[in-house]
Design a protein around this motif. Sequence first.
Motif, PDB file in Angstrom:
ATOM      1  N   PRO B 299       4.246   4.395   5.139  1.00  0.00           N
ATOM      2  CA  PRO B 299       3.475   4.951   6.250  1.00  0.00           C
ATOM      3  C   PRO B 299       2.022   4.506   6.175  1.00  0.00           C
ATOM      4  O   PRO B 299       1.434   4.519   5.083  1.00  0.00           O
ATOM      5  N   PRO B 300       1.417   4.099   7.296  1.00  0.00           N
ATOM      6  CA  PRO B 300       0.075   3.524   7.274  1.00  0.00           C
ATOM      7  C   PRO B 300      -0.960   4.433   6.630  1.00  0.00           C
ATOM      8  O   PRO B 300      -1.877   3.950   5.967  1.00  0.00           O
ATOM      9  N   GLN B 301      -0.794   5.751   6.798  1.00  0.00           N
ATOM     10  CA  GLN B 301      -1.856   6.620   6.260  1.00  0.00           C
ATOM     11  C   GLN B 301      -1.867   6.645   4.729  1.00  0.00           C
ATOM     12  O   GLN B 301      -2.849   7.082   4.135  1.00  0.00           O
ATOM     13  N   ILE B 302      -0.775   6.200   4.076  1.00  0.00           N
ATOM     14  CA  ILE B 302      -0.837   6.212   2.615  1.00  0.00           C
ATOM     15  C   ILE B 302      -0.869   4.802   2.017  1.00  0.00           C
ATOM     16  O   ILE B 302      -0.816   4.634   0.809  1.00  0.00           O
ATOM     17  N   THR B 303      -0.992   3.753   2.856  1.00  0.00           N
ATOM     18  CA  THR B 303      -0.981   2.389   2.294  1.00  0.00           C
ATOM     19  C   THR B 303      -2.117   2.172   1.298  1.00  0.00           C
ATOM     20  O   THR B 303      -1.902   1.600   0.227  1.00  0.00           O
ATOM     21  N   LEU B 304      -3.295   2.650   1.642  1.00  0.00           N
ATOM     22  CA  LEU B 304      -4.442   2.387   0.760  1.00  0.00           C
ATOM     23  C   LEU B 304      -4.242   3.051  -0.597  1.00  0.00           C
ATOM     24  O   LEU B 304      -4.484   2.453  -1.652  1.00  0.00           O
ATOM     25  N   VAL B 305      -3.762   4.299  -0.555  1.00  0.00           N
ATOM     26  CA  VAL B 305      -3.536   5.004  -1.817  1.00  0.00           C
ATOM     27  C   VAL B 305      -2.424   4.318  -2.603  1.00  0.00           C
ATOM     28  O   VAL B 305      -2.536   4.103  -3.817  1.00  0.00           O
ATOM     29  N   PHE B 306      -1.359   3.923  -1.882  1.00  0.00           N
ATOM     30  CA  PHE B 306      -0.253   3.223  -2.537  1.00  0.00           C
ATOM     31  C   PHE B 306      -0.757   1.955  -3.229  1.00  0.00           C
ATOM     32  O   PHE B 306      -0.455   1.690  -4.388  1.00  0.00           O
TER      33      PHE B 306
END
Lengths: 502, 344
Positions: B299-306
């Motif tokens: 999901p785009p909202q967690i890509t950075l954290v991932f």
Amino acid sequence: MLRMTGITKNFPGVRALDGVDFRLLPGEVHALMGENGAGKSTLIKVLTGVHTADSGSVRLDGAPVVIGSPKQAQAAGISTVYQEVNLCSNLTVAENVFIGREPYRFGRIQWKEARRRAAELLERFQLDIDPGAPLGSYSLAVRQLVAIVRAVDISAKVLVLDEPTSSLDRDEVERLFRLMRRLRDDGVAVLFVSHFLDQVFEISDRMTVLRNGRLVGEYETRALSRVELVGHMTGRVLRTLEELHAPREDVRDAIASREPVLAARGLGRKGGVAPFDLDVHPGEVVGFAGLLGSGRTEAARLLFGADGADSGTLEIGGAAAVLRTPGAAIGRGIAFCPEDRKSEGLVEDLTVGENIVLALQAARGWLRPLSASRRAELVGKYIKALNIRPGDPEMPARNLSGGNQQKVLLARWLITQPRLLILDEPTRGVDVGAKAEIQKLVVSLAGDGMGVVFISAELEEVLRISHKIEVLRDREVIAEIANEADATPERLLEIIANGVAR
Amino acid sequence: MRELTRHRLFWPAAILVVMLLANLIFTPTFFRIELKNGHLYGSLIDILLYGAPLILIALGMTMVIATGGIDLSVGATVAISGALACSIIAEQADQEAVGGVLTAVGLALGLSLVLGFWNGLLVARTGIQPIIATLILMVAGRGVAQLITDGQIITINSDPYELIGGGYLFGFPFAVLVVVVVFAATAVLIRRTALGLLLEAVGGNAEASRLVGIRARRLLVLAYVFCAFCAGIAGLMISSNIRAADGNNAGLWIELDAILAVVIGGTSLMGGRFSLAGTVLGALIIQTLSTTIYTTGVPPQITLVFKAVVVTVVCLIQSPAFRAKAFHRSRPSTPAPSEAEVPA
């Protein structure tokens, strides 16, 4: 005031301190003396809690204390001011004096109060320093004074000053000494470590001499001559000397009649070494003798262009030369092995082979690389000739022992076939076998016509291989003596201690 | 085995392989490469294609980091290079003319060299710390790019220019071929001349290098010029791929990915020893990570954290200190002789 008994400290492979007794009286300036590696700094580190002694006890004011960390040392009343002042130059003088123990009121720091108390302190020590000014606006000397004031204000029993004067000029030293005398009169025990004999004799009341990790003795400064002191430090006065093979006189004359490879006239640098004259002839080994900090290294660096000279002239191979960079010196056939192998010599990341070809490759430039076969041939030849072990050119240089690292540096320069080779303490920290090999190598290089400047703190070594010896003291060349029958370690010691017989 | 794990490229290579295999679980067709209309297609090709600018910049960054420096301005250089090339092409009557495109490319790369020279001069001559010296261009460069494009996003329609970032040659993406050529040329330049040795010496011990007579200033300037040149090519690729020059967003934050790639590849930020192959692996790891995020539908909202979590894990695996701690119990106290004898 302070009594250390039977202090022993081992490092892997070395016994740095061996049953040393040491005492400090209240209200005295006490000098701790000894050559490099004698154990001075280890003793200070034990005293200030940086190291823990393996055995031995410390008593302060008669009560046994355990000093396990610098913090405990400070709590016990032992403060240290190091050569590099550990204060924040962006803060004000007052902030520095009280940092970490600021006066609080209702949870807020009382800066006004801190400034007032700092001003009081500075006044008490008769120091004309503005407590509100940033520390960085003052010279290193003043910063040191502030560090001392801070140290004394925190805990005022024992103050350790480790090489405080090494970067100060004459007036600044005088100012420091005034403060030290004041503290002494207040009952503080001041422990002073310095390589400058004149200063030690000027300021200290008593001194303790260490040699090879052992206590030599404790002396009243008044009752001790400089020659005796240097004798105690080096342990050479009473010992019969090994037989020296000083070069024969006719050989020396023949060498001196050649055209000099390097001639310096009035070469000097402010804050480095006073102007000096020097001739080095092809095939000649010129020894630089003097204590650490006497200006030996500084003089050598001028000859190599590692520092720029601000006075005097230099001729290399008969042609005037101004050396602004080491590259200029290397281009004229000068090579220099610096004293500090780790930080100024070796590139530890690189392999032995890469380190060996580095100077030659630098001179050729990056566009003209040595071919792989030529490189393998050169590296192999010098690894063999200098007996570098292990003889694996692909091994990282950091894994070699000190002696073999030194040989790598020698190989690096020998490949470039210099006319003049400057060696700064090439045998320090090197085991006996490698030491003899290096000395032999120097003699044979000179025999082949290379000029050599050989710097060493070991007088025997200098006498064994040099044709003439420059004696340095307090950043000045004070004598040049030919290596004749009357050139003995004792005579060198005397010149180093007392200056030339006047 | 021990010898193998000690090889400096072992861990980056192992991480890359694990990441690619992980993709296979989510996308069974991940390793499939097809030939369509004489062009190679497939996820692996995509990784190479979209990773091309990053690999190039990371190669340049490796040279700079080897000297003990850093270049923050590569993203800005990307923007300037693309902006100049596109604005020149956009002004031409015939955007399809090969001559005009070559002129644009030449000028853009020339300007990149000038920018690198500027960085190099600041670092080598004035002694400004590299991070500050290149920060100047990092900030100012975006402004320069905006000036060139007049604050607009310039779109172009030029087939020859699109070849650079999106075209194919002999079935391969042109950008990948460019990377191969630059990599090969760099490797030759570094290891067949003495440049690599001298750079590593300067980065490893600057004072010793000075005393050995190395002219460090020239080498420093050269490293920054090379880095900017690589960034310039990357800028052409990126603008060609989207057929537009965006002074604001082209190459944004790519300097950080490039630095990360270099570090993952095993080159220390302290300077000294460097590895070009390691850097390529590092850049591929980062690109594979980005591709994975798209293809597995994180999901785009967690890509950075991932991404952050994966990068942290990668860096930990790379750290010898961490490995020693984590695997302490399983390691024998004395090296087993049978293990040591196995050839790498």
